[in-house]
Design a protein around this motif. Structure first.
Motif, short mmCIF file in Angstrom:
data_model
loop_
_atom_site.label_atom_id
_atom_site.label_comp_id
_atom_site.label_asym_id
_atom_site.label_seq_id
_atom_site.Cartn_x
_atom_site.Cartn_y
_atom_site.Cartn_z
N ARG A 208 32.50 40.65 36.60
CA ARG A 208 32.92 38.97 36.36
C ARG A 208 33.78 38.57 37.71
O ARG A 208 33.69 37.58 38.12
CB ARG A 208 33.86 39.17 35.19
CG ARG A 208 33.95 37.88 34.54
CD ARG A 208 34.94 37.97 33.48
NE ARG A 208 36.28 38.07 34.18
CZ ARG A 208 37.62 38.00 33.25
NH1 ARG A 208 37.58 37.95 32.17
NH2 ARG A 208 38.68 38.10 33.92
N CYS A 209 34.49 39.80 38.25
CA CYS A 209 35.13 39.31 39.29
C CYS A 209 34.29 38.75 40.57
O CYS A 209 34.78 38.10 41.38
CB CYS A 209 36.23 40.35 39.64
SG CYS A 209 37.67 40.48 38.86
N ARG A 210 33.34 39.54 40.59
CA ARG A 210 32.33 39.38 41.60
C ARG A 210 31.70 37.94 41.73
O ARG A 210 31.79 37.22 42.63
CB ARG A 210 31.34 40.38 41.69
CG ARG A 210 30.42 40.50 43.15
CD ARG A 210 29.52 41.60 42.93
NE ARG A 210 28.45 41.51 41.94
CZ ARG A 210 27.32 42.37 41.87
NH1 ARG A 210 27.18 43.29 42.68
NH2 ARG A 210 26.46 42.21 40.76
N LEU B 248 41.39 48.15 45.87
CA LEU B 248 42.13 47.03 45.22
C LEU B 248 41.18 45.86 45.01
O LEU B 248 40.63 45.25 45.97
CB LEU B 248 43.27 46.42 45.98
CG LEU B 248 44.26 45.66 45.34
CD1 LEU B 248 44.86 46.16 44.20
CD2 LEU B 248 45.33 44.98 46.51
N CYS B 249 40.92 45.19 43.95
CA CYS B 249 40.04 44.17 43.67
C CYS B 249 40.75 42.88 44.36
O CYS B 249 41.71 42.42 44.08
CB CYS B 249 39.71 43.76 42.38
SG CYS B 249 38.78 42.52 41.87
N PRO B 250 39.97 42.20 45.31
CA PRO B 250 40.47 40.89 45.83
C PRO B 250 40.57 39.82 44.92
O PRO B 250 41.07 38.64 45.36
CB PRO B 250 39.26 40.70 46.90
CG PRO B 250 38.22 41.33 46.67
CD PRO B 250 38.60 42.54 45.67
N VAL B 251 39.91 39.78 43.75
CA VAL B 251 39.87 38.49 42.95
C VAL B 251 41.14 38.78 41.94
O VAL B 251 42.01 37.94 41.81
CB VAL B 251 38.52 38.53 42.07
CG1 VAL B 251 38.73 37.49 41.14
CG2 VAL B 251 37.47 38.19 42.95
N CYS B 252 41.32 39.83 41.26
CA CYS B 252 42.36 39.89 40.16
C CYS B 252 43.65 40.76 40.60
O CYS B 252 44.58 40.84 40.01
CB CYS B 252 41.87 40.64 39.01
SG CYS B 252 41.08 42.07 39.18
N GLN B 253 43.50 41.24 41.95
CA GLN B 253 44.59 41.82 42.62
C GLN B 253 44.94 43.09 41.75
O GLN B 253 46.14 43.53 42.05
CB GLN B 253 45.81 40.87 42.91
CG GLN B 253 45.41 39.92 43.74
CD GLN B 253 44.90 40.22 45.11
OE1 GLN B 253 45.85 40.89 45.68
NE2 GLN B 253 43.95 39.77 45.67
N TYR C 209 34.34 44.41 44.09
CA TYR C 209 35.14 44.00 43.00
C TYR C 209 35.22 44.98 41.97
O TYR C 209 34.43 45.79 41.81
CB TYR C 209 34.61 42.64 42.54
CG TYR C 209 34.40 41.63 43.83
CD1 TYR C 209 35.54 41.02 44.31
CD2 TYR C 209 33.20 41.47 44.42
CE1 TYR C 209 35.54 40.21 45.41
CE2 TYR C 209 33.25 40.70 45.69
CZ TYR C 209 34.48 40.09 46.02
OH TYR C 209 34.17 39.07 47.18
N CYS C 210 36.37 44.54 41.03
CA CYS C 210 36.35 45.74 39.83
C CYS C 210 35.40 45.51 38.76
O CYS C 210 34.97 46.30 38.13
CB CYS C 210 37.82 45.56 39.20
SG CYS C 210 37.95 43.97 38.48
N SER C 211 34.81 44.38 38.82
CA SER C 211 33.83 44.10 37.59
C SER C 211 32.87 43.02 38.04
O SER C 211 33.05 42.19 39.24
CB SER C 211 34.60 43.62 36.51
OG SER C 211 35.36 42.24 36.63
ZN LIG Z 1 38.80 42.20 39.59
#
Ligand SMILES: [Zn+2]
Length: 52
Positions: free
Chosen positions: A36-38, A7-12, A32-34
């Motif tokens: 960008r999220c990182r 689960l990405c902590p940024v975009c959930q 992170y999923c990407s």
């Molecule tokens: Zn994300």
């Protein structure tokens, strides 16, 4: 056995292991999923005041 989703902590959003992360060591270090999220997470922790 390790799960192949996180689960990405940024975009959930849940995201799954990808071909480019097929290396287990690499996948284990993915948070992170990407990219960008990182980047977002880094800038967010910079600009936001600490919680509580
Ligand atoms: Zn994300």
């Amino acid at each position: 056995m390790l799960t192949d989703s996180k689960l990405c902590p940024v975009c959930q959003r849940p995201f799954e292991n990808r071909k480019k992360w097929q290396s287990r060591n690499q996948w284990a270090s993915i948070v992170y999923c990407s990219k960008r999220c990182r980047t977002q997470a880094r800038s967010r922790t910079k600009s936001l005041p600490p919680e509580a």
